[in-house]
Design a protein around this motif. Sequence first.
Motif, PDB file in Angstrom:
ATOM      1  N   CYS A 152      -3.018   8.772   5.854  1.00 55.50           N
ATOM      2  CA  CYS A 152      -2.463   7.816   4.918  1.00 55.50           C
ATOM      3  C   CYS A 152      -1.122   8.326   4.392  1.00 55.50           C
ATOM      4  O   CYS A 152      -1.027   9.455   3.914  1.00 55.50           O
ATOM      5  CB  CYS A 152      -3.441   7.618   3.756  1.00 55.50           C
TER       6      CYS A 152
ATOM      7  N   GLN B 273      -8.032  -0.985  12.105  1.00 60.54           N
ATOM      8  CA  GLN B 273      -8.033  -2.445  12.182  1.00 60.54           C
ATOM      9  C   GLN B 273      -7.722  -2.849  13.616  1.00 60.54           C
ATOM     10  O   GLN B 273      -6.676  -2.535  14.142  1.00 60.54           O
ATOM     11  CB  GLN B 273      -6.973  -3.023  11.236  1.00 60.54           C
TER      12      GLN B 273
ATOM     13  N   GLU C 280       0.546   0.961   9.238  1.00 58.28           N
ATOM     14  CA  GLU C 280       0.534   1.123  10.687  1.00 58.28           C
ATOM     15  C   GLU C 280       0.982   2.526  11.020  1.00 58.28           C
ATOM     16  O   GLU C 280       1.858   3.082  10.372  1.00 58.28           O
ATOM     17  CB  GLU C 280       1.474   0.115  11.349  1.00 58.28           C
TER      18      GLU C 280
ATOM     19  N   GLU D 205      -3.303   0.065  13.315  1.00 58.44           N
ATOM     20  CA  GLU D 205      -3.274  -0.354  11.925  1.00 58.44           C
ATOM     21  C   GLU D 205      -4.510   0.188  11.226  1.00 58.44           C
ATOM     22  O   GLU D 205      -5.621   0.084  11.743  1.00 58.44           O
ATOM     23  CB  GLU D 205      -3.237  -1.876  11.836  1.00 58.44           C
ATOM     24  N   TYR D 206      -4.292   0.783  10.091  1.00 61.50           N
ATOM     25  CA  TYR D 206      -5.402   1.402   9.370  1.00 61.50           C
ATOM     26  C   TYR D 206      -5.441   0.943   7.919  1.00 61.50           C
ATOM     27  O   TYR D 206      -4.437   0.518   7.366  1.00 61.50           O
ATOM     28  CB  TYR D 206      -5.242   2.926   9.358  1.00 61.50           C
ATOM     29  N   ILE D 207      -6.632   1.084   7.363  1.00 62.66           N
ATOM     30  CA  ILE D 207      -6.769   0.945   5.925  1.00 62.66           C
ATOM     31  C   ILE D 207      -7.357   2.253   5.418  1.00 62.66           C
ATOM     32  O   ILE D 207      -8.395   2.711   5.903  1.00 62.66           O
ATOM     33  CB  ILE D 207      -7.682  -0.234   5.540  1.00 62.66           C
ATOM     34  N   CYS D 208      -6.653   2.856   4.504  1.00 66.62           N
ATOM     35  CA  CYS D 208      -7.122   4.125   3.936  1.00 66.62           C
ATOM     36  C   CYS D 208      -8.388   3.887   3.128  1.00 66.62           C
ATOM     37  O   CYS D 208      -8.448   2.993   2.288  1.00 66.62           O
ATOM     38  CB  CYS D 208      -6.033   4.721   3.047  1.00 66.62           C
TER      39      CYS D 208
ATOM     40  N   HIS E 126      -7.177   2.661  -0.178  1.00 68.89           N
ATOM     41  CA  HIS E 126      -7.136   1.294   0.344  1.00 68.89           C
ATOM     42  C   HIS E 126      -5.727   0.809   0.664  1.00 68.89           C
ATOM     43  O   HIS E 126      -5.451  -0.378   0.657  1.00 68.89           O
ATOM     44  CB  HIS E 126      -7.834   0.322  -0.612  1.00 68.89           C
ATOM     45  N   HIS E 127      -4.880   1.736   0.945  1.00 67.12           N
ATOM     46  CA  HIS E 127      -3.530   1.389   1.368  1.00 67.12           C
ATOM     47  C   HIS E 127      -3.563   1.010   2.843  1.00 67.12           C
ATOM     48  O   HIS E 127      -4.186   1.691   3.651  1.00 67.12           O
ATOM     49  CB  HIS E 127      -2.599   2.598   1.153  1.00 67.12           C
ATOM     50  N   GLN E 128      -2.892  -0.114   3.175  1.00 68.09           N
ATOM     51  CA  GLN E 128      -2.879  -0.569   4.558  1.00 68.09           C
ATOM     52  C   GLN E 128      -1.556  -0.190   5.192  1.00 68.09           C
ATOM     53  O   GLN E 128      -0.487  -0.425   4.630  1.00 68.09           O
ATOM     54  CB  GLN E 128      -3.085  -2.087   4.601  1.00 68.09           C
TER      55      GLN E 128
END
Length: 77
Positions: A27, A38, A16, A5-8, A12-14
């Motif tokens: 992203c 994350q 997986e 899981e990432y946050i750009c 700031h787009h979340q």
Amino acid sequence: MPIFEYICQQCHHQFEALIYGKEKAECPKCHATKLEPQLSVFAVSAKSPSASASRPGPCASCGDPRGPGACALGDLD
Ligand SMILES: [Zn+2]
């Protein structure tokens, strides 16, 4: 297969992402590769119970609760 899981960091787009080998996640919105991983999703640890290894059992030959071989220690006369 590993799902991360990432946050750009750019928009700031979340999201997986499935990562294969050395593939790099990006992203899906702005295609930036500056991502903040994350770690909370996969905080699952495989704990193995090891209680039986901590205490020696009774002597196998006579059942002495002091442990294996304990019955032979004070018995040398
Ligand atoms: Zn983005």
